[in-house]
Enzyme design. Structure first.
Site, PDB file in Angstrom:
ATOM      1  N   THR A  88       0.830  -1.209   0.000  1.00 18.03           N
ATOM      2  CA  THR A  88       0.000   0.000   0.000  1.00 18.03           C
ATOM      3  C   THR A  88       0.868   1.264   0.000  1.00 18.03           C
ATOM      4  O   THR A  88       1.981   1.253   0.535  1.00 18.03           O
ATOM      5  CB  THR A  88      -0.895  -0.006   1.254  1.00 18.03           C
ATOM      6  OG1 THR A  88      -1.432   1.295   1.457  1.00 18.03           O
ATOM      7  CG2 THR A  88      -0.127  -0.373   2.516  1.00 18.03           C
ATOM      8  N   ASP A  89       0.305   2.349  -0.536  1.00 19.89           N
ATOM      9  CA  ASP A  89       1.019   3.635  -0.475  1.00 19.89           C
ATOM     10  C   ASP A  89       1.125   4.153   0.960  1.00 19.89           C
ATOM     11  O   ASP A  89       1.922   5.047   1.243  1.00 19.89           O
ATOM     12  CB  ASP A  89       0.332   4.676  -1.367  1.00 19.89           C
ATOM     13  CG  ASP A  89      -1.101   4.998  -0.955  1.00 19.89           C
ATOM     14  OD1 ASP A  89      -1.658   4.301  -0.073  1.00 19.89           O
ATOM     15  OD2 ASP A  89      -1.678   5.949  -1.523  1.00 19.89           O
ATOM     16  N   GLU A  90       0.334   3.562   1.884  1.00 23.47           N
ATOM     17  CA  GLU A  90       0.333   4.088   3.259  1.00 23.47           C
ATOM     18  C   GLU A  90       1.665   3.856   3.962  1.00 23.47           C
ATOM     19  O   GLU A  90       1.946   4.478   4.980  1.00 23.47           O
ATOM     20  CB  GLU A  90      -0.834   3.483   4.054  1.00 23.47           C
ATOM     21  CG  GLU A  90      -2.156   3.799   3.388  1.00 23.47           C
ATOM     22  CD  GLU A  90      -3.390   3.479   4.217  1.00 23.47           C
ATOM     23  OE1 GLU A  90      -3.311   3.458   5.450  1.00 23.47           O
ATOM     24  OE2 GLU A  90      -4.451   3.270   3.592  1.00 23.47           O
ATOM     25  N   TYR A 133      -1.570  -0.394  11.113  1.00 24.29           N
ATOM     26  CA  TYR A 133      -1.760  -1.088   9.828  1.00 24.29           C
ATOM     27  C   TYR A 133      -0.586  -0.830   8.889  1.00 24.29           C
ATOM     28  O   TYR A 133       0.057  -1.765   8.393  1.00 24.29           O
ATOM     29  CB  TYR A 133      -3.073  -0.638   9.168  1.00 24.29           C
ATOM     30  CG  TYR A 133      -3.140  -0.953   7.684  1.00 24.29           C
ATOM     31  CD1 TYR A 133      -3.180  -2.275   7.241  1.00 24.29           C
ATOM     32  CD2 TYR A 133      -3.151   0.068   6.729  1.00 24.29           C
ATOM     33  CE1 TYR A 133      -3.221  -2.568   5.874  1.00 24.29           C
ATOM     34  CE2 TYR A 133      -3.190  -0.219   5.369  1.00 24.29           C
ATOM     35  CZ  TYR A 133      -3.222  -1.538   4.949  1.00 24.29           C
ATOM     36  OH  TYR A 133      -3.257  -1.829   3.602  1.00 24.29           O
ATOM     37  N   LYS A 157       2.401  -3.286   7.357  1.00 25.38           N
ATOM     38  CA  LYS A 157       2.626  -3.488   5.921  1.00 25.38           C
ATOM     39  C   LYS A 157       4.066  -3.110   5.556  1.00 25.38           C
ATOM     40  O   LYS A 157       4.719  -3.798   4.764  1.00 25.38           O
ATOM     41  CB  LYS A 157       1.643  -2.653   5.088  1.00 25.38           C
ATOM     42  CG  LYS A 157       0.199  -3.111   5.136  1.00 25.38           C
ATOM     43  CD  LYS A 157      -0.046  -4.500   4.578  1.00 25.38           C
ATOM     44  CE  LYS A 157       0.099  -4.586   3.077  1.00 25.38           C
ATOM     45  NZ  LYS A 157      -0.320  -5.933   2.551  1.00 25.38           N
TER      46      LYS A 157
HETATM   47  P1  NAD Z   1      -9.692  -7.324   2.746  1.00 26.24           P
HETATM   48  O1  NAD Z   1      -9.625  -7.013   4.201  1.00 26.24           O
HETATM   49  O2  NAD Z   1     -10.934  -7.045   1.988  1.00 26.24           O
HETATM   50  O3  NAD Z   1      -9.372  -8.873   2.520  1.00 26.24           O
HETATM   51  C1  NAD Z   1      -8.336  -9.533   3.179  1.00 26.24           C
HETATM   52  C2  NAD Z   1      -8.458 -11.028   2.883  1.00 26.24           C
HETATM   53  O4  NAD Z   1      -7.362 -11.701   3.525  1.00 26.24           O
HETATM   54  C3  NAD Z   1      -9.746 -11.647   3.448  1.00 26.24           C
HETATM   55  O5  NAD Z   1     -10.293 -12.546   2.492  1.00 26.24           O
HETATM   56  C4  NAD Z   1      -9.277 -12.391   4.697  1.00 26.24           C
HETATM   57  O6  NAD Z   1     -10.082 -13.514   5.003  1.00 26.24           O
HETATM   58  C5  NAD Z   1      -7.878 -12.792   4.284  1.00 26.24           C
HETATM   59  N1  NAD Z   1      -6.986 -13.008   5.439  1.00 26.24           N
HETATM   60  C6  NAD Z   1      -6.811 -12.178   6.494  1.00 26.24           C
HETATM   61  N2  NAD Z   1      -5.937 -12.730   7.367  1.00 26.24           N
HETATM   62  C7  NAD Z   1      -5.543 -13.921   6.834  1.00 26.24           C
HETATM   63  C8  NAD Z   1      -4.653 -14.933   7.250  1.00 26.24           C
HETATM   64  N3  NAD Z   1      -3.988 -14.855   8.414  1.00 26.24           N
HETATM   65  N4  NAD Z   1      -4.461 -16.000   6.441  1.00 26.24           N
HETATM   66  C9  NAD Z   1      -5.144 -16.111   5.267  1.00 26.24           C
HETATM   67  N5  NAD Z   1      -6.015 -15.188   4.833  1.00 26.24           N
HETATM   68  C10 NAD Z   1      -6.217 -14.101   5.604  1.00 26.24           C
HETATM   69  O7  NAD Z   1      -8.439  -6.568   2.111  1.00 26.24           O
HETATM   70  P2  NAD Z   1      -8.290  -5.861   0.680  1.00 26.24           P
HETATM   71  O8  NAD Z   1      -8.815  -4.489   0.774  1.00 26.24           O
HETATM   72  O9  NAD Z   1      -8.778  -6.773  -0.377  1.00 26.24           O
HETATM   73  O10 NAD Z   1      -6.703  -5.749   0.592  1.00 26.24           O
HETATM   74  C11 NAD Z   1      -5.931  -6.794   0.016  1.00 26.24           C
HETATM   75  C12 NAD Z   1      -4.460  -6.379   0.050  1.00 26.24           C
HETATM   76  O11 NAD Z   1      -4.276  -5.179  -0.668  1.00 26.24           O
HETATM   77  C13 NAD Z   1      -3.935  -6.129   1.454  1.00 26.24           C
HETATM   78  O12 NAD Z   1      -2.634  -6.680   1.548  1.00 26.24           O
HETATM   79  C14 NAD Z   1      -3.904  -4.617   1.576  1.00 26.24           C
HETATM   80  O13 NAD Z   1      -2.887  -4.193   2.444  1.00 26.24           O
HETATM   81  C15 NAD Z   1      -3.620  -4.215   0.133  1.00 26.24           C
HETATM   82  N6  NAD Z   1      -4.114  -2.898  -0.283  1.00 26.24           N
HETATM   83  C16 NAD Z   1      -5.431  -2.561  -0.085  1.00 26.24           C
HETATM   84  C17 NAD Z   1      -5.894  -1.324  -0.542  1.00 26.24           C
HETATM   85  C18 NAD Z   1      -7.350  -0.931  -0.383  1.00 26.24           C
HETATM   86  O14 NAD Z   1      -7.712   0.190  -0.711  1.00 26.24           O
HETATM   87  N7  NAD Z   1      -8.235  -1.813   0.083  1.00 26.24           N
HETATM   88  C19 NAD Z   1      -5.023  -0.443  -1.161  1.00 26.24           C
HETATM   89  C20 NAD Z   1      -3.687  -0.824  -1.344  1.00 26.24           C
HETATM   90  C21 NAD Z   1      -3.260  -2.055  -0.912  1.00 26.24           C
HETATM   91  P1  TYD Z   2     -10.547   4.194   4.726  1.00 25.09           P
HETATM   92  O1  TYD Z   2     -11.548   3.738   3.727  1.00 25.09           O
HETATM   93  O2  TYD Z   2     -10.615   3.627   6.114  1.00 25.09           O
HETATM   94  O3  TYD Z   2      -9.104   3.966   4.062  1.00 25.09           O
HETATM   95  P2  TYD Z   2      -7.639   4.458   4.602  1.00 25.09           P
HETATM   96  O4  TYD Z   2      -7.736   4.884   5.997  1.00 25.09           O
HETATM   97  O5  TYD Z   2      -6.843   3.199   4.442  1.00 25.09           O
HETATM   98  O6  TYD Z   2      -7.226   5.547   3.656  1.00 25.09           O
HETATM   99  O7  TYD Z   2     -10.662   5.761   4.862  1.00 25.09           O
HETATM  100  C1  TYD Z   2     -10.516   6.624   3.759  1.00 25.09           C
HETATM  101  C2  TYD Z   2     -10.578   8.053   4.265  1.00 25.09           C
HETATM  102  O8  TYD Z   2     -11.897   8.284   4.755  1.00 25.09           O
HETATM  103  C3  TYD Z   2      -9.639   8.299   5.430  1.00 25.09           C
HETATM  104  O9  TYD Z   2      -9.109   9.612   5.317  1.00 25.09           O
HETATM  105  C4  TYD Z   2     -10.524   8.196   6.651  1.00 25.09           C
HETATM  106  C5  TYD Z   2     -11.876   8.678   6.144  1.00 25.09           C
HETATM  107  N1  TYD Z   2     -13.049   8.057   6.790  1.00 25.09           N
HETATM  108  C6  TYD Z   2     -14.058   8.878   7.313  1.00 25.09           C
HETATM  109  O10 TYD Z   2     -13.989  10.112   7.253  1.00 25.09           O
HETATM  110  N2  TYD Z   2     -15.134   8.276   7.909  1.00 25.09           N
HETATM  111  C7  TYD Z   2     -15.238   6.919   8.020  1.00 25.09           C
HETATM  112  O11 TYD Z   2     -16.247   6.427   8.607  1.00 25.09           O
HETATM  113  C8  TYD Z   2     -14.212   6.094   7.460  1.00 25.09           C
HETATM  114  C9  TYD Z   2     -14.286   4.591   7.558  1.00 25.09           C
HETATM  115  C10 TYD Z   2     -13.131   6.722   6.845  1.00 25.09           C
END
Ligand code: NAD
Ligand code: TYD
Length: 340
Positions: free
Chosen positions: A130-132, A155, A159
């Site tokens: 992630t960019d975070e 988090y 990562k």
């Molecule tokens: P999500 O929370 O929707 O899904 C996570 C999945 O991993 C779930 O299916 C869960 O059951 C599984 N999981 C969790 N712990 C586990 C374990 N110990 N063993 C096996 N499986 C396990 O997450 P997401 O939003 O789909 O993110 C997927 C990846 O992408 C993550 O690594 C996250 O850091 C990265 N990412 C997410 C975003 C975003 O905006 N959602 C952006 C950039 C990167």
């Molecule tokens: P989020 O979807 O939790 O992603 P991330 O924290 O990984 O960027 O949140 C996106 C943005 O929205 C973040 O700046 C936090 C804000 N946010 C709210 O203002 N209210 C909410 O209820 C949530 C879940 C997020």
């Protein structure tokens, strides 16, 4: 043809990635290793039923014996194995409540997976990050792959730790890994704890929309299909040992996203409720994705103006999915199916 182990394939991005493979690489053999935490949902994968090249393995990436079951399934498919690693605890607010599950899965789990993947001599290992990990930006500038890591939440710290473990495996063992770092995703199958689906769900039910702080934090939004296509490009054509940023120059303040959602949904702005800020809330993320564009020819295909309405339409057409996820009905099914 490839044999792939995808971890976390029942989650938001992982399930979208599996749909992409099913549609565009149907001859690949795919094992999905997922623990089915609260965020993993087999209902996301119903459309894969009948795909004979696909197998689901329920297991925890932090348990070597579970990971070995996934490798055994991949070996049965035959051919060299690659890994795309999505599995993670992914929600910042939950990590603020407790960092331990994040260390357990994101740090320990990644190391267990790396050790197993190295022992099995995988062809390629794509670590989805992630960019975070770069921390927070001021009003200007972008994250490049050279930006120093400065994670601010439990988090993002977990990562960043996993990214460094991947880096160490590359450097020490010549392990064939690649790292991707993407900005905020939105789209189908996202668990309704994240901003976009949470606001869609709440607005649809006429509930108030909790906006943290002044609502002016900026995120760089990418449609999940674009992210999945970028990961596929990195898997197929990325240079081993490299990191690729993924993003689409779609910076918006949170309040702008919330207003846009309300307007698309035909709901009043009076639903917006400013609430206490998230502790340590990163102010701005913005990605420079020129490396992946230059080297791999990837570019986002979707604009927010088009993909946000698509996302709303998806949630509207899947009211049952949203209702089951929110009500805990899916957890009850899991308990029946797997005994907890
Ligand atoms: P999500 O929370 O929707 O899904 C996570 C999945 O991993 C779930 O299916 C869960 O059951 C599984 N999981 C969790 N712990 C586990 C374990 N110990 N063993 C096996 N499986 C396990 O997450 P997401 O939003 O789909 O993110 C997927 C990846 O992408 C993550 O690594 C996250 O850091 C990265 N990412 C997410 C975003 C975003 O905006 N959602 C952006 C950039 C990167
Ligand atoms: P989020 O979807 O939790 O992603 P991330 O924290 O990984 O960027 O949140 C996106 C943005 O929205 C973040 O700046 C936090 C804000 N946010 C709210 O203002 N209210 C909410 O209820 C949530 C879940 C997020």
């Amino acid at each position: 043809m490839k044999t792939l182990i995808v971890t976390g394939g029942a989650g938001f991005i992982g399930s979208n990635f599996l749909h992409l493979l099913h549609a565009s690489r149907p001859d690949w053999k795919v094992v999905n290793l997922d623990a089915l935490t609260y965020a993993g949902n087999l209902e996301n994968l119903i459309s894969l039923e009948g795909w004979k090249n696909y197998e689901f393995v329920r297991g925890d990436i932090a348990r070597r014996e579970d990971v070995e079951r996934a490798f055994a399934a991949a070996r049965r498919f035959g051919g060299p194995v690659s890994v795309v690693h999505f599995a993670a605890e992914s929600h910042v607010d939950r990590s603020i409540e407790s960092g331990l599950p994040f260390v357990q899965t994101n740090v320990l789990g990644t190391q267990v997976l790396l050790d197993a993947a190295r022992a099995h001599g995988v062809e390629r290992f794509v670590h989805v990050s992630t960019d975070e990990v770069y921390g927070s930006l001021g009003d200007t500038g972008y994250f490049t792959e050279e930006t120093p890591l400065a994670p601010n939440s439990p988090y993002s710290a977990s990562k960043a730790a996993s990214d460094l473990l991947v880096r160490a495996a590359v450097h020490t063992h010549g392990f064939p890994a690649l790292v991707t770092r993407c900005s905020n995703n939105y789209g189908p199958f996202q668990f309704p704890e994240k901003l976009v689906p949470l606001m869609i769900a709440k607005a649809s039910d006429g509930e108030s929309l909790p906006v943290y702080g002044d609502g002016k934090n900026v995120r760089d939004w990418l449609y999940v299909v674009d992210h999945c296509e970028a990961i596929l490009a990195v898997l197929e054509r990325g240079r081993l040992g490299e990191t690729y940023n993924i993003g689409g120059h779609n910076e918006y303040q949170n309040i702008a996203i919330v207003r846009r959602l309300l307007s698309e949904l035909g709901k009043p702005e009076s639903l917006i409720r400013y609430v206490k800020d998230r502790p340590g809330h990163d102010r701005r993320y913005a990605i420079d994705a020129s490396k992946i564009e230059r080297e791999l020819g990837w570019k986002p295909r979707y604009r927010l103006e088009d993909a946000l309405p698509l996302t709303i339409a998806w949630y509207r057409s899947r009211a049952g999915w949203l209702q089951r996820v929110r009500s805990g009905a899916y957890r009850e099914y899991l308990a029946r199916q797997y005994g907890g």
